[in-house]
Design a protein around this motif. Structure first.
Motif, short mmCIF file in Angstrom:
data_model
loop_
_atom_site.label_atom_id
_atom_site.label_comp_id
_atom_site.label_asym_id
_atom_site.label_seq_id
_atom_site.Cartn_x
_atom_site.Cartn_y
_atom_site.Cartn_z
N GLN A 114 0.22 6.48 7.04
CA GLN A 114 1.27 5.53 7.42
C GLN A 114 1.21 5.16 8.89
O GLN A 114 1.45 4.02 9.26
CB GLN A 114 2.63 6.14 7.10
CG GLN A 114 3.76 5.14 7.11
CD GLN A 114 3.72 4.23 5.91
OE1 GLN A 114 3.96 4.67 4.79
NE2 GLN A 114 3.41 2.98 6.11
N GLN A 117 -1.02 2.45 9.67
CA GLN A 117 -0.49 1.14 9.29
C GLN A 117 0.50 0.64 10.33
O GLN A 117 0.36 -0.46 10.86
CB GLN A 117 0.18 1.22 7.92
CG GLN A 117 0.71 -0.13 7.44
CD GLN A 117 1.55 -0.02 6.20
OE1 GLN A 117 2.38 0.89 6.09
NE2 GLN A 117 1.36 -0.93 5.26
N GLY A 120 -1.29 -0.08 13.60
CA GLY A 120 -2.60 -0.69 13.47
C GLY A 120 -2.85 -1.79 14.48
O GLY A 120 -1.93 -2.55 14.84
N ARG A 123 -1.79 -5.39 13.48
CA ARG A 123 -0.40 -5.83 13.29
C ARG A 123 -0.24 -7.24 13.86
O ARG A 123 -0.75 -7.57 14.93
CB ARG A 123 0.57 -4.89 14.03
CG ARG A 123 0.94 -3.62 13.33
CD ARG A 123 1.87 -3.81 12.16
NE ARG A 123 3.18 -4.35 12.52
CZ ARG A 123 4.24 -3.63 12.86
NH1 ARG A 123 4.16 -2.30 12.89
NH2 ARG A 123 5.39 -4.22 13.14
N THR A 534 8.24 -2.66 10.24
CA THR A 534 8.05 -1.72 9.14
C THR A 534 9.31 -0.87 9.02
O THR A 534 10.18 -0.89 9.89
CB THR A 534 6.85 -0.81 9.39
OG1 THR A 534 7.15 0.05 10.52
CG2 THR A 534 5.59 -1.61 9.69
N ARG A 741 -5.07 2.46 -2.00
CA ARG A 741 -3.99 1.49 -1.83
C ARG A 741 -2.78 1.85 -2.68
O ARG A 741 -2.89 2.54 -3.69
CB ARG A 741 -4.44 0.08 -2.25
CG ARG A 741 -5.54 -0.51 -1.44
CD ARG A 741 -5.88 -1.89 -1.95
NE ARG A 741 -6.45 -1.89 -3.28
CZ ARG A 741 -7.75 -1.80 -3.53
NH1 ARG A 741 -8.62 -1.73 -2.55
NH2 ARG A 741 -8.20 -1.81 -4.78
N ILE A 745 -0.96 -2.64 -0.50
CA ILE A 745 -0.60 -1.98 0.76
C ILE A 745 -1.65 -0.92 1.09
O ILE A 745 -2.12 -0.20 0.21
CB ILE A 745 0.79 -1.33 0.65
CG1 ILE A 745 1.85 -2.38 0.32
CG2 ILE A 745 1.14 -0.61 1.94
CD1 ILE A 745 2.05 -3.41 1.40
N PHE A 746 -1.99 -0.82 2.36
CA PHE A 746 -2.98 0.11 2.92
C PHE A 746 -4.42 -0.37 2.77
O PHE A 746 -5.34 0.32 3.22
CB PHE A 746 -2.89 1.52 2.29
CG PHE A 746 -1.61 2.25 2.56
CD1 PHE A 746 -1.26 2.63 3.84
CD2 PHE A 746 -0.76 2.60 1.51
CE1 PHE A 746 -0.09 3.32 4.08
CE2 PHE A 746 0.41 3.28 1.75
CZ PHE A 746 0.75 3.65 3.04
N ILE A 749 -6.45 -0.35 6.02
CA ILE A 749 -6.55 0.86 6.84
C ILE A 749 -8.01 1.34 6.85
O ILE A 749 -8.55 1.75 5.82
CB ILE A 749 -5.63 1.97 6.29
CG1 ILE A 749 -4.19 1.47 6.17
CG2 ILE A 749 -5.71 3.21 7.18
CD1 ILE A 749 -3.58 0.97 7.45
#
Length: 869
Positions: A114, A117, A120, A123, A534, A741, A745-746, A749
């Protein structure tokens, strides 16, 4: 040097291939997550509580952090160690010793990524607009490949508001399709919007399950709780792989049942990781053919049952608790000839649904179909469980009814050790109503959307392109969508079927707006992108599962210029002349505290409930200073304890009064305890179900669970089914929940991309026929699109079936029409059937060797749209 330091040093010195990573991960309990500059390692034993993690040299604080993604997991505990506002490491649940009865609520590799994310480098930092966009659309064809220009919040919000006014004024309120709850509040107060509807994860269980009486597997659970599962002698699982999809504690619960003596049988096209750990037997099956298999089993039960010498069918349960099984138990006014038994035996249509008939479709040997039917006969304590995946098939509306019917025939409902139901999401392997629940947020409604047009997921993109949509049975209406609003942080373009048409639709309208953390597919094809916070950057968050309630706190202040979605909606409302207080009607802190104050927990008697949290006068005073209003109350734990620990978990033990046997009271006395169906019983014949499906306006079904061939199922791999001549697309694609994922999502990464490379799985026989070997690049094409991915050849996959993980962020080459990321919705077509669910697991493809090259995903340039942004 500590053991952990030694292990970290060893891992850092080890060449980190995928194989070695997985080996090390398994060795230390699956808690390693690759990180930039090394590894995060949390030592944990499967039998004991993890050792406390050594704190960094500079003192910080462990903060309970949200893991809010739609993984279907058990909503696991996630903690972040914060030093001077910077998260330097993460850990998971160590709040109490671990045991099978009272398990820790552990996070997975996704949740423990997390921080990569939230912080990151990719972003989205500031509002942006597409360089060649202007009111009216500008150069629409450049969506997805245009340059980005940084703009101020005021300019971004004003542009969006002005376009809403212009588009609504020119085309009407229904010309805006909105997919975001916060912005929906604003649009509801400003003329309305066109909504989107349709089942996603549930497949056909969402609507069919409750109508028939068995439930959907989440809001209405139909299987027993995890401690009772240990009473089962046999557990048969169709289409479920919690080791990958759900993660969390589901596998731990299943393992406890196995240690208690349960035999596990998995029915799945893939010998998945869950099966490799649990299964005593794997029965490979062709995708989208489970219904045929169960009809063959039902025929076997009917032919071989003898109440005196070989009792396989629970006639008492069928006669008392169901309607429609045979001619003597039909609903009033229905032709007795329409019963299920006569259909199975071939009386109705001249085709007995024998094991041989089923085998031709599902690919399972007839003798094994018969053997499984005998094994689950009524004298065995059996749990029949299915994942939602089997219902994510075109034309699968009758599957929940067929699955329920098998459970009714064998009587595996309403008794200890006996279950028939959906084991999915946070209720995987642990059915029953929650033992601890949050209260309501107290957020008032923004009112009713005045626009009545609603677009089904399967018709969404076509409706935008063609201007027509199905409003109901024999009811096709005109529509003119000119604005797509992606509110929240969903990924409709990437995650709904028919992505090729979705891109076309995005390039047709006059404006596309997207809220986002990153340049997702939604944002890549947008005109204006608004950066949002987030959950780690917000005041708090409440989530849980049946036995756990988690209070996640703010980890870091909002980064860059990111704003909450509700702030954006309220600011746009101001510019529309709408009272922003009706949009942002209750501060988030107040909503969270309302949930905490209203949280209730079941007492040890299993019947009564009490407030979870004690709120003292000092708490009331302190919260008031933050603008939060609460009243004092007495509960089980203090507010301070809940905040500091971050979760409350109900302690369980065998023999407690907190267990759950689904439909127990109904089975004992159906008249006094009817279930919520039209007849008060399980409806093997259901007029309500057939009429519901018909009302949607696409395909129709019978009131009993007859077999309906899946569109793009096994039969459609043939150009001539009778002569068994294969067609242009001879293979069946299954789109699985992938380890790197949570849906989409993810996917960005890098650490997860390195470990889980989005490989394309194929059986050795199918690979050899196409000259493919491990590591080759395959071109996979369907009737709807084309993708390329590296090949992983495995005997664990049934011949004729191929697999690819859903959720990869599409990287489409417009010139070739090929997506290099392996986004499965490029391959999945939008095919509206039945109740409007999406049929991700019915898709025909062809595979060939790709002669070009494909760099590993982890080496791809990250999507950083503007330098410094």
């Amino acid at each position: 040097m500590s053991d952990q330091d030694i292990l970290t040093q060893t891992l850092n010195a080890t060449p980190m291939t995928r194989r070695s990573f997985l080996k090390w991960s398994a060795a230390i309990g699956g808690t390693v997550a690759l990180a930039s500059g090394g590894l995060d390692v949390g030592l944990k034993s499967a039998q004991a509580a993890p050792a406390a993690e050594a704190a960094p040299a500079k003192t910080g604080k462990w903060v309970t952090a949200a893991c809010w993604h739609n993984c279907g997991g058990h909503r696991c505990l996630n903690k972040a160690y914060v030093v001077d506002g910077v998260v330097v490491r993460q850990k998971t649940d160590d709040t109490h010793p671990d045991s099978p009865d009272f398990p820790q609520n552990r996070g997975c590799s996704r949740g423990r990524s997390q921080r990569h994310q939230t912080f990151g480098v990719d972003r989205i930092k500031y509002p942006m607009k597409r360089k060649n966009w202007e009111p009216g659309g500008g150069k629409k064809e450049l969506r997805g490949k245009d340059e980005w220009v940084r703009i101020s919040w005021d300019e971004a919000l004003t542009l969006v508001a002005n376009e809403i006014i212009r588009i609504q004024g020119k085309y009407g309120p229904g010309s805006i399709v909105s997919m975001g709850s916060e912005m929906n509040r604003t649009l509801t107060l400003f003329g309305g919007y066109t909504d989107v509807w349709g089942s996603t994860s549930w497949g056909t269980w969402l609507d069919s399950g409750p109508i028939l009486g068995l439930g959907d597997g989440l809001t209405i659970t139909s299987h027993n709780d995890r401690l009772d599962m240990r009473n089962s002698q046999l557990i048969v699982i169709w289409g479920e792989n919690p080791a990958w999809s759900t993660q969390g504690n589901a596998m731990y619960f299943f393992q406890a049942a196995k240690k208690a003596g349960a035999k596990f049988i998995f029915v799945d096209p893939l010998y998945n990781d869950s099966a490799s750990i649990l299964a005593d037997e794997w029965i490979p099956i062709r995708p989208a053919t489970d219904h045929a298999m169960l009809l063959g089993m039902a025929h076997t039960l009917l032919v071989e049952d003898d109440p005196k010498t070989n009792p396989l069918i629970d006639w008492d349960f069928l006669n008392r608790c169901t309607v429609g099984f045979d001619k003597d138990h039909m609903p009033q006014g229905v032709d007795p000839k329409e019963n299920f038994k006569d259909y199975v035996m071939g009386v109705t249509d001249g085709v007995p649904k024998t094991a041989e008939w089923a085998s031709e479709i599902c690919g399972i040997d007839p003798q094994r179909i018969r053997q499984l039917a005998r094994e689950i006969g009524m004298n065995t304590r059996a749990a029949l469980l299915t994942g939602w995946s089997v219902a994510r098939v075109n034309n699968a509306d009758a599957w929940p009814q067929m699955f329920m019917t098998l459970g009714c025939m064998t009587g595996h409902i309403g008794k200890p050790g006996h279950s028939t139901g959906v084991s999915c999401w946070e209720k995987a392997a642990n059915g029953g109503p929650n033992l601890v629940d949050a209260g309501g947020t107290g957020l008032p409604s923004a009112g009713t959307n005045p626009v009545k047009s609603r677009l089904n997921n399967n018709e969404l993109w076509d409706a935008i392109i063609k201007g027509k949509y199905t409003a109901g049975y024999k009811d096709v209406k005109d529509i003119n969508i000119q604005m797509i609003y992606h509110g929240g942080t969903g990924s409709a373009l990437n995650q709904k079927v028919g992505m090729m048409k979705g891109i076309q639709a995005h390039r047709k309208v006059e404006l596309v707006v997207s809220h986002s953390h990153f340049l997702t597919s939604n944002s890549k094809y947008a005109d204006i992108v608004l950066p949002v916070t987030t959950q780690w950057e917000r005041w708090g968050y409440i989530k849980g599962n049946r036995e756990v309630l988690i209070w996640a706190s703010q980890v870091t202040p909002p980064l860059y210029e990111a704003k909450d979605d509700i702030w954006i909606a309220a600011e746009i409302a101001k510019r529309l002349g709408v009272d922003p207080r009706k949009v942002d009607a209750l501060p988030l802190a107040q909503q969270v505290m309302n949930q905490i104050k209203g949280a209730m927990v079941t007492k040890d008697d299993g019947k009564t409930r009490e407030p979870l949290v004690t709120i003292t006068p000092d708490d009331v005073k302190g919260l008031a200073e933050q603008g939060v209003k609460v009243e004092a109350q007495t509960g089980r734990i203090t507010l301070t304890e809940f905040r500091e620990v971050g979760q409350y978990q109900v302690a369980r033990k065998p023999g407690d009064k907190l267990g759950f046997i689904a439909f127990e009271a109904f089975r004992q006395d159906p008249a006094k305890n009817p279930i919520k169906t039209a007849t008060g019983k399980f409806e093997i014949y259901s007029k309500a179900h057939a009429e519901f499906v018909k009302s949607k306006g696409w395909t129709e079904i019978a009131p009993i669970p007859t077999y309906n061939k899946a569109i793009e199922g096994y039969e459609d791999t043939f150009s001539d089914w009778k002569k068994k001549i294969k067609g242009e697309f001879p293979l069946q694609l299954v789109t699985i929940h992938y380890r790197r994922r949570s849906h989409s999502i993810f996917d960005n990464i890098p650490q997860l991309r390195e470990v889980y490379p989005q490989e394309f799985m194929i059986n050795p026989a199918d690979a050899a026929a196409r000259g493919l070997q491990n590591g080759d690049i395959a071109l996979i094409r369907s009737r709807h699109g084309k993708v390329i991915r590296p090949v992983f050849v495995t005997e664990r996959l049934m011949p004729g079936t191929v697999m690819l993980g859903e959720g990869a962020w599409a990287e489409l080459d417009d010139a070739t029409g090929i997506d290099k990321a392996g986004a499965t919705n490029i391959l999945n077509g939008a095919i509206p059937t039945g109740q409007g669910h999406q049929g991700w697991n019915s898709c025909n493809v062809q595979v060939e060797k790709y002669n070009g090259t494909l760099e590993p995903d982890v080496k791809w340039t990250q999507r950083i749209p503007v330098k410094g942004a």
